[in-house]
Design an enzyme around this catalytic site. Structure first.
Site, PDB file in Angstrom:
ATOM      1  CB  VAL A  19     -23.816  10.739 -59.081  1.00  0.00           C
ATOM      2  CG1 VAL A  19     -22.945   9.539 -59.398  1.00  0.00           C
ATOM      3  CG2 VAL A  19     -25.137  10.681 -59.853  1.00  0.00           C
ATOM      4  CG  ASP A  20     -20.719  10.294 -52.655  1.00  0.00           C
ATOM      5  OD1 ASP A  20     -19.532  10.063 -52.985  1.00  0.00           O
ATOM      6  OD2 ASP A  20     -21.030  10.691 -51.523  1.00  0.00           O
ATOM      7  CB  SER A  21     -17.360   7.685 -56.860  1.00  0.00           C
ATOM      8  OG  SER A  21     -16.502   8.729 -56.448  1.00  0.00           O
ATOM      9  N   GLY A  22     -18.013   7.878 -53.459  1.00  0.00           N
ATOM     10  CA  GLY A  22     -17.500   7.541 -52.135  1.00  0.00           C
ATOM     11  C   GLY A  22     -18.547   6.922 -51.222  1.00  0.00           C
ATOM     12  CB  VAL A  88     -27.155   7.816 -56.849  1.00  0.00           C
ATOM     13  CG1 VAL A  88     -27.059   6.551 -57.703  1.00  0.00           C
ATOM     14  CG2 VAL A  88     -28.557   8.380 -56.882  1.00  0.00           C
TER      15      VAL A  88
END
Length: 93
Positions: A19-22, A88
């Protein structure tokens, strides 16, 4: 649509998803994980975090089986061979 991930299953393999917020979109290097797939043939490029660009070879839908045996469907996933991890994309809150 609102999605909340309430479980994480960390495994040390190349098929796992991070999971990657960038990340600006969902991406994977694995062609075999797509449920639906449309070839793009490298006509589109993505700017990567290391300041390089990579060709998008296809786009489609991926279904991820969670440890709870529920299925999480990702739409508009880009296939970029050569990536080290599948990502994601999530919004930063």
């Amino acid at each position: 649509m609102i999605c909340m991930i309430t479980e994480i299953h960390m495994v040390n393999d190349d098929e796992g998803w991070w999971v990657d917020s960038g990340a600006t979109c969902h991406v994977t290097p694995h062609r075999n994980v797509f449920k639906t797939y449309e070839e793009i043939n490298g006509d589109k490029a993505m700017f990567m975090g290391n300041s390089s660009t990579s060709s998008v070879m296809g786009n489609g839908t991926v279904q991820i089986l969670l440890t709870s045996e529920k299925v999480f469907t990702l739409k508009d996933v880009h296939h970029i061979p050569g990536l080290r991890k599948s990502l994601v994309s999530v919004k930063k809150t």
